[in-house]
Design a protein around this motif. Structure first.
Motif, PDB file in Angstrom:
ATOM      1  N   LEU A 146       0.825  -1.198   0.000  1.00  0.00           N
ATOM      2  CA  LEU A 146       0.000   0.000   0.000  1.00  0.00           C
ATOM      3  C   LEU A 146       0.866   1.259   0.000  1.00  0.00           C
ATOM      4  CD1 LEU A 146      -2.983   0.847   0.057  1.00  0.00           C
ATOM      5  CD2 LEU A 146      -2.845   0.917   2.544  1.00  0.00           C
ATOM      6  N   ALA A 147       1.970   1.229   0.764  1.00  0.00           N
ATOM      7  CA  ALA A 147       2.869   2.388   0.802  1.00  0.00           C
ATOM      8  C   ALA A 147       3.511   2.625  -0.561  1.00  0.00           C
ATOM      9  CB  ALA A 147       3.938   2.184   1.869  1.00  0.00           C
ATOM     10  N   ASP A 148       3.767   1.542  -1.305  1.00  0.00           N
ATOM     11  CA  ASP A 148       4.410   1.665  -2.617  1.00  0.00           C
ATOM     12  C   ASP A 148       3.417   1.972  -3.732  1.00  0.00           C
ATOM     13  OD1 ASP A 148       6.801   1.080  -1.380  1.00  0.00           O
ATOM     14  OD2 ASP A 148       6.732  -1.063  -1.876  1.00  0.00           O
ATOM     15  N   ASP A 149       2.134   1.905  -3.461  1.00  0.00           N
ATOM     16  CA  ASP A 149       1.120   2.150  -4.488  1.00  0.00           C
ATOM     17  C   ASP A 149       1.239   3.580  -5.003  1.00  0.00           C
ATOM     18  OD1 ASP A 149      -1.460   2.614  -5.835  1.00  0.00           O
ATOM     19  OD2 ASP A 149      -2.016   0.687  -4.939  1.00  0.00           O
ATOM     20  N   SER A 150       1.201   3.733  -6.319  1.00  0.00           N
ATOM     21  CA  SER A 150       1.381   5.060  -6.933  1.00  0.00           C
ATOM     22  C   SER A 150       0.127   5.929  -6.839  1.00  0.00           C
ATOM     23  CB  SER A 150       1.775   4.906  -8.408  1.00  0.00           C
ATOM     24  OG  SER A 150       0.742   4.227  -9.138  1.00  0.00           O
ATOM     25  N   ARG A 151      -1.008   5.379  -6.453  1.00  0.00           N
ATOM     26  CA  ARG A 151      -2.234   6.163  -6.355  1.00  0.00           C
ATOM     27  C   ARG A 151      -2.197   7.077  -5.132  1.00  0.00           C
ATOM     28  NH1 ARG A 151      -6.511   1.365  -6.374  1.00  0.00           N
ATOM     29  NH2 ARG A 151      -4.751   0.407  -5.251  1.00  0.00           N
ATOM     30  N   THR A 152      -2.881   8.214  -5.260  1.00  0.00           N
ATOM     31  CA  THR A 152      -2.996   9.115  -4.119  1.00  0.00           C
ATOM     32  C   THR A 152      -3.973   8.522  -3.111  1.00  0.00           C
ATOM     33  OG1 THR A 152      -4.837  10.368  -5.048  1.00  0.00           O
ATOM     34  CG2 THR A 152      -2.607  11.094  -5.634  1.00  0.00           C
ATOM     35  N   ASN A 153      -3.988   9.073  -1.897  1.00  0.00           N
ATOM     36  CA  ASN A 153      -4.945   8.604  -0.890  1.00  0.00           C
ATOM     37  C   ASN A 153      -6.376   8.791  -1.362  1.00  0.00           C
ATOM     38  OD1 ASN A 153      -2.903   7.844   0.799  1.00  0.00           O
ATOM     39  ND2 ASN A 153      -3.202   9.464   2.293  1.00  0.00           N
ATOM     40  N   ASP A 154      -6.659   9.925  -2.016  1.00  0.00           N
ATOM     41  CA  ASP A 154      -8.011  10.169  -2.521  1.00  0.00           C
ATOM     42  C   ASP A 154      -8.390   9.142  -3.590  1.00  0.00           C
ATOM     43  OD1 ASP A 154      -8.292  12.296  -0.825  1.00  0.00           O
ATOM     44  OD2 ASP A 154      -7.886  13.829  -2.338  1.00  0.00           O
ATOM     45  N   GLN A 155      -7.442   8.803  -4.455  1.00  0.00           N
ATOM     46  CA  GLN A 155      -7.731   7.804  -5.478  1.00  0.00           C
ATOM     47  C   GLN A 155      -7.940   6.424  -4.857  1.00  0.00           C
ATOM     48  OE1 GLN A 155      -4.210   8.447  -7.830  1.00  0.00           O
ATOM     49  NE2 GLN A 155      -5.284   9.721  -9.335  1.00  0.00           N
ATOM     50  N   LEU A 156      -7.126   6.095  -3.871  1.00  0.00           N
ATOM     51  CA  LEU A 156      -7.303   4.814  -3.181  1.00  0.00           C
ATOM     52  C   LEU A 156      -8.656   4.748  -2.486  1.00  0.00           C
ATOM     53  CD1 LEU A 156      -3.735   4.391  -1.665  1.00  0.00           C
ATOM     54  CD2 LEU A 156      -4.814   2.805  -3.263  1.00  0.00           C
ATOM     55  N   ALA A 157      -9.042   5.860  -1.847  1.00  0.00           N
ATOM     56  CA  ALA A 157     -10.338   5.886  -1.166  1.00  0.00           C
ATOM     57  C   ALA A 157     -11.475   5.723  -2.169  1.00  0.00           C
ATOM     58  CB  ALA A 157     -10.496   7.196  -0.396  1.00  0.00           C
ATOM     59  N   TYR A 158     -11.369   6.378  -3.306  1.00  0.00           N
ATOM     60  CA  TYR A 158     -12.407   6.249  -4.337  1.00  0.00           C
ATOM     61  C   TYR A 158     -12.508   4.810  -4.827  1.00  0.00           C
ATOM     62  CZ  TYR A 158     -14.784   6.609  -8.816  1.00  0.00           C
ATOM     63  OH  TYR A 158     -15.644   6.417  -9.866  1.00  0.00           O
ATOM     64  N   ASP A 159     -11.357   4.210  -5.152  1.00  0.00           N
ATOM     65  CA  ASP A 159     -11.372   2.835  -5.640  1.00  0.00           C
ATOM     66  C   ASP A 159     -11.922   1.884  -4.584  1.00  0.00           C
ATOM     67  OD1 ASP A 159     -10.326   3.756  -7.986  1.00  0.00           O
ATOM     68  OD2 ASP A 159      -8.255   3.195  -7.518  1.00  0.00           O
ATOM     69  N   LEU A 160     -11.631   2.171  -3.305  1.00  0.00           N
ATOM     70  CA  LEU A 160     -12.161   1.335  -2.226  1.00  0.00           C
ATOM     71  C   LEU A 160     -13.680   1.397  -2.183  1.00  0.00           C
ATOM     72  CD1 LEU A 160     -11.881  -0.305   0.431  1.00  0.00           C
ATOM     73  CD2 LEU A 160     -11.648   1.900   1.610  1.00  0.00           C
ATOM     74  N   VAL A 161     -14.226   2.608  -2.261  1.00  0.00           N
ATOM     75  CA  VAL A 161     -15.678   2.765  -2.229  1.00  0.00           C
ATOM     76  C   VAL A 161     -16.312   2.054  -3.420  1.00  0.00           C
ATOM     77  CG1 VAL A 161     -17.565   4.436  -2.397  1.00  0.00           C
ATOM     78  CG2 VAL A 161     -15.628   4.894  -0.884  1.00  0.00           C
ATOM     79  N   MET A 162     -15.700   2.177  -4.595  1.00  0.00           N
ATOM     80  CA  MET A 162     -16.242   1.504  -5.772  1.00  0.00           C
ATOM     81  C   MET A 162     -16.188  -0.013  -5.614  1.00  0.00           C
ATOM     82  SD  MET A 162     -17.378   3.897  -7.571  1.00  0.00           S
ATOM     83  CE  MET A 162     -17.879   2.855  -8.936  1.00  0.00           C
ATOM     84  N   ASP A 163     -15.092  -0.524  -5.023  1.00  0.00           N
ATOM     85  CA  ASP A 163     -15.011  -1.971  -4.780  1.00  0.00           C
ATOM     86  C   ASP A 163     -16.108  -2.420  -3.826  1.00  0.00           C
ATOM     87  OD1 ASP A 163     -12.850  -2.260  -6.434  1.00  0.00           O
ATOM     88  OD2 ASP A 163     -11.356  -2.142  -4.825  1.00  0.00           O
ATOM     89  N   LEU A 164     -16.362  -1.617  -2.801  1.00  0.00           N
ATOM     90  CA  LEU A 164     -17.411  -1.969  -1.844  1.00  0.00           C
ATOM     91  C   LEU A 164     -18.780  -1.976  -2.509  1.00  0.00           C
ATOM     92  CD1 LEU A 164     -16.262   0.067   1.275  1.00  0.00           C
ATOM     93  CD2 LEU A 164     -16.322  -2.418   1.058  1.00  0.00           C
ATOM     94  N   LEU A 165     -19.028  -0.972  -3.335  1.00  0.00           N
ATOM     95  CA  LEU A 165     -20.315  -0.916  -4.019  1.00  0.00           C
ATOM     96  C   LEU A 165     -20.490  -2.112  -4.944  1.00  0.00           C
ATOM     97  CD1 LEU A 165     -20.502   2.905  -4.855  1.00  0.00           C
ATOM     98  CD2 LEU A 165     -21.808   1.655  -3.129  1.00  0.00           C
ATOM     99  N   ARG A 166     -19.419  -2.510  -5.613  1.00  0.00           N
ATOM    100  CA  ARG A 166     -19.511  -3.654  -6.520  1.00  0.00           C
ATOM    101  C   ARG A 166     -19.730  -4.952  -5.739  1.00  0.00           C
ATOM    102  NH1 ARG A 166     -14.895  -0.961  -9.029  1.00  0.00           N
ATOM    103  NH2 ARG A 166     -15.553   0.069 -10.947  1.00  0.00           N
TER     104      ARG A 166
END
Length: 496
Positions: free
Chosen positions: A290-310
């Protein structure tokens, strides 16, 4: 000493240190030539002058706000000067943000007496001097007088004044209530203001604001329920597409929705947001990824919410969140019979919630009972364990509310349980010998020559090898939440 005389004396003191006939662009060289003690003296004098002048600015802003109210219409002070509101005029004059100008207007107006008006011409003496010989303060029966006195006395800042005032809000005026009941509410609010003023020097602005809201909800449980329902009724979610094709969404969250989203986000992104280090190898690997992930925190949070919705309600919690499943945890003091004796607080953030919400969560998730002793220390659990057990962590969260280091706002779920008696030296994994610290302050403790001590009855004390000592107080919201527990702490009890 007269008000403006104090300002003049402060300027004279700075002139003696920096020198006379100084241009603004000379200040870096002049002050830079001073020794350390003199530089600190200049800073202190300048700060006192700023505080004094700020008081003048606040009162003037309050009068501008009062003379620009809706009843004044187009003849209002701000409107007649080409502005739609007092905040707009103040912002134009001061060059501050709209939010700062609005706060300045709000705080300034709260400092005025209900019928206050500017001095009339006949209040000047024959020689043209003002009436400062009469230094007796104007009196009123307002509950917020401790805040006004503290601000004028420079005990608190305008930001702290505003946080306490808005957090406590006005005392309730129930329909049909007797004068005695209304007086009881005002007296309780006055005591609350006095307590928070006393705490202001030791607390962050955010903690003062949260504590004020907690106290308000404790003193006015009916109002707390009503405010909870109002926030629930105001919930909304909107989606739209802008002309350039960018899709946007906006949400107004109720308390339950906010808690769920924030705990979901924090559980998934904790390694990126300063959470505790992991001792499990798989979790260490996950944290590094997670620390090495190139996405910003906001992008990670968005992708997390989308994963939860799916995934919906059938999401694999361990796959999405790791070993700590996200969830809302609440804390409420109860007596031996199980009757509630204090407000419901969220473990993270210490946000006050109504009893009805707690009952709803208990039906859905159950509850864990933690028994405390006369000093409010939870009873020992799991002495044989090197690490504090999950139940012990719950107990520490109830007692500490988060990182105990002064001015740290990290919630309990971001903290690590520290043994104040080193385990390697025979220390036991007991509740009263443990304390919650965030990772930063935990590392600072171990690597900065600090050590925490406690006599089991008093507060925890952190001591430096140099001899410096600091008291580690629990979160202020928890101190007030335990007000109904026997023996009662040295705090006020609700008077209304």
């Amino acid at each position: 000493m007269a008000f403006f005389t104090e300002i003049t004396d402060g300027i004279s003191a700075m002139r003696d240190l920096v020198g006379d006939c100084v241009q603004a662009d000379d200040l870096p060289a002049r002050i830079g030539a001073l020794d350390g003690d003199a530089v600190i003296s200049v800073l202190r004098q300048a700060n006192e002058i700023v505080k004094a002048v700020e008081q003048v600015s606040l009162v003037a802003s309050g009068i501008v706000s009062r003379r620009s109210n809706r009843e004044a219409g187009h003849s209002g002070l701000a409107q007649s000067n080409g502005h739609r509101s007092a905040a707009s005029l103040i912002q134009d004059i001061t060059g501050t943000s709209r939010a700062d100008a609005t706060r300045q207007s709000r705080v300034g107006e709260s400092l005025l007496e209900p019928e206050e008006a500017p001095f009339a011409d006949d209040e000047l003496l024959a020689d043209g001097s003002d009436t400062c010989a009469s230094d007796a303060p104007r009196t009123s029966a307002r509950w917020d007088d401790p805040l006004r006195t503290a601000l004028f006395g420079r005990v608190i800042s305008q930001q702290q004044h505003d946080a306490i005032l808005r957090g406590l809000d006005e005392p309730p005026t129930p329909e049909g209530a007797s004068d005695a009941v209304l007086l009881g509410f005002r007296e309780a609010w006055t005591v609350a203001a006095e307590q928070l003023v006393a705490e202001a020097a030791h607390r962050t602005l955010e903690e003062l604001r949260a504590a004020a809201r907690t106290i308000r909800d404790q003193l006015d449980p009916d109002g707390a329920e009503a405010r909870f329902l109002e926030r629930h009724a105001a919930r909304s979610f909107r989606m739209w597409t802008e002309p350039d094709g960018r899709h946007r969404a906006s949400a107004v969250l109720d308390d339950d929705g906010y808690l769920w989203l924030s705990t979901i986000r924090d559980a998934a992104l904790r390694p990126r947001r300063g959470g505790p280090r992991f001792v499990d190898a798989d979790e260490q690997r996950r944290a590094q990824e997670l620390a090495d992930d190139s996405r910003t925190n906001d992008q990670l949070a968005y992708d997390l919410v989308m994963d939860l919705l799916r995934a919906g309600s059938l999401a694999d919690a361990e796959t999405v969140f790791g070993t700590r499943q996200a969830g809302v945890r609440l804390v409420q003091p109860v007596d031996a019979s199980g009757q509630a004796t204090g407000p419901v607080l969220t473990e993270d953030g210490l946000q006050a919630m109504p009893d009805s919400y707690a009952e709803q969560r208990i039906c859905d998730s159950g509850s864990t009972r933690v028994t405390v002793d006369g000093c409010c220390n939870p009873l020992d659990v799991g002495r044989e364990h090197r690490l504090f057990t999950p139940k012990q962590r719950i107990a520490l969260a109830i007692r500490d509310g988060g990182c105990r280091w002064k001015a740290c706002d990290r919630p309990a779920s971001y903290c690590e349980a520290h043994h104040i008696d080193p385990y390697s030296e025979g220390g036991r994994t007991d509740i009263d010998r443990g304390i919650l610290l965030c990772r930063f302050h935990h590392m600072r403790l171990h690597h900065g020559q600090w050590r925490i001590t406690s006599d089991r009855k008093g507060e925890f004390i952190v001591r430096h090898r140099s001899g410096e000592e600091r008291e580690l107080r629990p979160r202020i919201a928890l101190a007030y939440a335990w007000a109904g527990i026997e023996p009662p702490p040295k705090r006020f009890r609700p008077a209304a």
